[in-house]
Design an enzyme around this catalytic site. Structure first.
Site, PDB file in Angstrom:
ATOM      1  CD  GLU A   1      46.320  -3.737  -1.021  1.00  0.00           C
ATOM      2  OE1 GLU A   1      47.384  -3.863  -0.374  1.00  0.00           O
ATOM      3  OE2 GLU A   1      45.191  -3.813  -0.497  1.00  0.00           O
TER       4      GLU A   1
ATOM      5  CG  HIS B   1      47.222  -6.077   2.212  1.00  0.00           C
ATOM      6  ND1 HIS B   1      47.614  -4.756   2.137  1.00  0.00           N
ATOM      7  CD2 HIS B   1      47.707  -6.540   3.390  1.00  0.00           C
ATOM      8  CE1 HIS B   1      48.314  -4.437   3.210  1.00  0.00           C
ATOM      9  NE2 HIS B   1      48.388  -5.502   3.989  1.00  0.00           N
TER      10      HIS B   1
ATOM     11  CB  CYS C   1      46.282  -4.040   6.342  1.00  0.00           C
ATOM     12  SG  CYS C   1      47.461  -5.058   7.247  1.00  0.00           S
TER      13      CYS C   1
END
Length: 250
Positions: free
Chosen positions: A222, A220, A118
């Site tokens: 994660e 993102h 990001c």
């Protein structure tokens, strides 16, 4: 993979006002989900707080790492790419900007594998001379990438074949990702290539072909352990190869 062979992955972190117990003070932190993704992929996570830095300090830091992850966070200072701030742009974290700029330059110089997430993708582009769309709704006419309030939105990304990203994704040409950004890359810096886009043309992934492993994504990973764990395995695998290469040279 034995502990001694696990690569050390540095993750940049936030510097914000934080409250814990009786304390309310500036602190460096990073959501646990980031470093869990690294350890689950077989790496050793080391957090890197924003701090005073120059090229020599940055080179020393990256020399001690096998891989680097530029994490998400506040908007990059528009002054870094020659623009005035849009009304929606965050108050700049100039210390973090300077720290990450120096780190990614040192990683490129030393061929240390890196992954941008990001803000990290935007930081890479700005560090190499690119610019940013400061408020995507002004460009695409919707808030499809940022609902606010900590809610991630799902968007599709078309992946370029023959890219490092495609290889990390097992050849998948289209993936659904979790988005939380109101900015995105505008003018692409020299040396970078686009390897993923949304159906609206918004740049979603870039790579730096001049290094062994330099990948950055606007979403993102994660937040999606099932699908995007592949990106963390990719940086850990690249860092392992880098670690082994340095050991042989030594």
């Amino acid at each position: 993979m034995g502990t001694n062979s696990r690569p050390i992955i540095g993750l940049t972190s936030y510097l914000e006002q934080a409250q814990t117990g009786a304390w309310d003070l500036p602190a460096s932190f990073l959501p646990k989900i980031y470093f869990e993704a690294v350890t689950d992929a077989g790496g050793i996570a080391v957090l890197l707080p924003p701090q005073p830095v120059d090229s020599e300090i940055a080179a020393s830091i990256t020399h001690g790492l096998d891989g680097l992850i530029l994490t998400g966070g506040k908007d990059v200072d528009p002054a870094r790419y020659g623009q005035e701030a849009h009304p929606t742009t965050d108050v700049p974290r100039k210390d973090r900007d300077a720290f990450e700029d120096a780190l990614v330059r040192a990683a490129i110089e030393q061929n240390v594998p890196f992954l941008g997430i990001c803000r990290g993708a935007q930081m890479l582009n700005v560090a190499l001379g690119g610019t940013i769309h400061q408020h995507l709704p002004d460009v695409i006419g919707s808030t499809r990438y940022s609902a606010g309030g900590g809610t991630f939105l799902v968007n599709d990304v078309a992946v370029e074949p023959q890219s490092t990203l495609a290889s990390l994704l097992g050849g998948d040409r289209n993936i659904a990702v979790k988005s939380y950004h109101h900015q995105a890359i505008d003018e692409l810096a020299d040396g970078l290539v686009v390897t993923g886009r949304g159906d609206d043309g918004v740049i979603q992934a870039i790579e730096l072909p001049s290094v062994d492993f330099g990948v950055a994504v606007q979403w993102h990973p994660e937040e999606d352990a099932k699908e995007d764990a592949r990106l963390f395995r990719g940086i850990v695998d690249a860092a392992t190869r880098h670690r082994e290469s340095r050991s042989r040279q030594a």
